[in-house]
Write an enzyme that holds these catalytic residues in place. Sequence first.
Site, PDB file in Angstrom:
ATOM      1  N   GLY A  46       0.634  -1.276   0.085  1.00 12.48           N
ATOM      2  CA  GLY A  46      -0.002  -0.068   0.129  1.00 12.48           C
ATOM      3  C   GLY A  46       0.896   1.185  -0.118  1.00 12.48           C
ATOM      4  N   GLN A  51       2.852  10.064   1.239  1.00 10.07           N
ATOM      5  CA  GLN A  51       4.098   9.386   1.204  1.00 10.07           C
ATOM      6  C   GLN A  51       5.171   9.777   0.245  1.00 10.07           C
ATOM      7  OE1 GLN A  51       2.300   5.348   2.067  1.00 10.07           O
ATOM      8  NE2 GLN A  51       4.110   5.068   3.113  1.00 10.07           N
ATOM      9  N   CYS A  92       5.053  -0.119   7.327  1.00  8.55           N
ATOM     10  CA  CYS A  92       5.037   1.145   6.496  1.00  8.55           C
ATOM     11  C   CYS A  92       6.184   1.597   5.812  1.00  8.55           C
ATOM     12  CB  CYS A  92       4.571   2.167   7.625  1.00  8.55           C
ATOM     13  SG  CYS A  92       4.012   3.821   6.612  1.00  8.55           S
ATOM     14  N   LEU A  93       6.003   1.843   4.391  1.00  8.02           N
ATOM     15  CA  LEU A  93       7.308   2.081   3.679  1.00  8.02           C
ATOM     16  C   LEU A  93       7.902   3.369   4.390  1.00  8.02           C
ATOM     17  CD1 LEU A  93       6.103   1.383   0.120  1.00  8.02           C
ATOM     18  CD2 LEU A  93       7.739   0.076   1.653  1.00  8.02           C
ATOM     19  N   HIS A 134      -4.978   1.933   7.122  1.00 11.71           N
ATOM     20  CA  HIS A 134      -3.735   2.415   7.516  1.00 11.71           C
ATOM     21  C   HIS A 134      -3.233   3.594   6.243  1.00 11.71           C
ATOM     22  CE1 HIS A 134       0.935   1.520   7.850  1.00 11.71           C
ATOM     23  NE2 HIS A 134       0.763   2.270   6.892  1.00 11.71           N
ATOM     24  N   GLU A 135      -3.664   3.374   5.177  1.00 12.82           N
ATOM     25  CA  GLU A 135      -3.474   4.326   3.995  1.00 12.82           C
ATOM     26  C   GLU A 135      -4.484   5.524   4.207  1.00 12.82           C
ATOM     27  OE1 GLU A 135      -0.971   3.803   2.508  1.00 12.82           O
ATOM     28  OE2 GLU A 135      -0.791   1.583   2.848  1.00 12.82           O
ATOM     29  N   HIS A 138      -2.605   7.829   6.330  1.00 13.63           N
ATOM     30  CA  HIS A 138      -1.594   8.925   5.859  1.00 13.63           C
ATOM     31  C   HIS A 138      -2.316  10.064   5.490  1.00 13.63           C
ATOM     32  CE1 HIS A 138       1.907   6.586   6.166  1.00 13.63           C
ATOM     33  NE2 HIS A 138       1.279   5.328   5.505  1.00 13.63           N
TER      34      HIS A 138
HETATM   35  C1  QAP Z   1       0.689  -0.787   4.918  1.00 11.37           C
HETATM   36  O1  QAP Z   1       2.995  -1.019   4.257  1.00 11.37           O
HETATM   37  C2  QAP Z   1       0.483  -1.972   5.776  1.00 11.37           C
HETATM   38  O2  QAP Z   1       9.356  -1.673   6.690  1.00 11.37           O
HETATM   39  C3  QAP Z   1       1.722  -1.183   3.646  1.00 11.37           C
HETATM   40  O3  QAP Z   1      11.575  -2.303   5.236  1.00 11.37           O
HETATM   41  C4  QAP Z   1       1.278  -2.907   6.116  1.00 11.37           C
HETATM   42  O4  QAP Z   1       3.483  -2.081   2.239  1.00 11.37           O
HETATM   43  C5  QAP Z   1      -0.633  -2.270   6.024  1.00 11.37           C
HETATM   44  C6  QAP Z   1       7.409  -2.325   3.876  1.00 11.37           C
HETATM   45  C7  QAP Z   1       1.118  -4.014   6.950  1.00 11.37           C
HETATM   46  C8  QAP Z   1      -1.247  -3.078   6.763  1.00 11.37           C
HETATM   47  C9  QAP Z   1      -0.287  -4.331   6.893  1.00 11.37           C
HETATM   48  C10 QAP Z   1       7.853  -2.058   4.968  1.00 11.37           C
HETATM   49  C11 QAP Z   1       8.658  -2.703   2.931  1.00 11.37           C
HETATM   50  C12 QAP Z   1       6.083  -2.258   3.221  1.00 11.37           C
HETATM   51  C13 QAP Z   1       9.176  -1.981   5.590  1.00 11.37           C
HETATM   52  C14 QAP Z   1       3.828  -1.499   3.403  1.00 11.37           C
HETATM   53  C15 QAP Z   1      10.226  -2.197   4.557  1.00 11.37           C
HETATM   54  C16 QAP Z   1      10.122  -2.551   3.483  1.00 11.37           C
HETATM   55  C17 QAP Z   1       5.358  -1.878   3.806  1.00 11.37           C
HETATM   56 CO    CO Z   2       2.346   3.401   5.485  1.00 10.57          CO
END
Ligand code: QAP
Ligand code: CO
Length: 168
Positions: A46, A51, A92-93, A134-135, A138
């Site tokens: 996401g 972001q 989270c990215l 979550h998004e 943001h």
């Molecule tokens: C949001 O997050 C999300 O720490 C999206 O080193 C995540 O795509 C919602 C990511 C989980 C619900 C559950 C995170 C990539 C990606 C990191 C992501 C990383 C590399 C996170």
């Molecule tokens: Co995020």
Amino acid sequence: MALLPILEFPDPRLRTVAKPVVEVTDAHRVLIKDMLETMYDAPGIGLAATQVNVHERILVIDISEDKSEPRVFINPVVDILDPELGEYDEGCLSVPGFYDTVTRPQRIRVTAMNEHGENFKEELSGLMAICLQHEIDHLEGKLFVDYLSPLKRNRIRKKLEKQHRAQA
Ligand code: QAP
Ligand code: CO
């Protein structure tokens, strides 16, 4: 197509409240393509426009295994269908390398526009419901670390600030 730089916590620009999209234009569609490419490259499931430092109410999600189900939500609004809460280990990215448990409603309905400016409504549960909430956070300037204790949040902030200094 382009990979967009992703803002990282505690960048104050992540606290911006995004503005509604009045009309979906070709420029928005280019942004959406770039956001999907940026999310897939990360890789992530996401990404919100906030972001990538664009403060309009646009987000993309793809929870499929093989990048086959890109979803676009413009001006999304969530209704909670069921008070039942669920826990998930979120990441989270914009907070790379850190994951922690967040509690959210499990069953929601979203009303939004797609990339063609068409309205739709959909009931969501499971990871899709979690990711959408979550998004949308943001777009309100909120991060998953805001749900954690100040102690945990400050620990994460200090570690990321140190990494950012080392990169500079
Ligand atoms: C949001 O997050 C999300 O720490 C999206 O080193 C995540 O795509 C919602 C990511 C989980 C619900 C559950 C995170 C990539 C990606 C990191 C992501 C990383 C590399 C996170
Ligand atoms: Co995020």
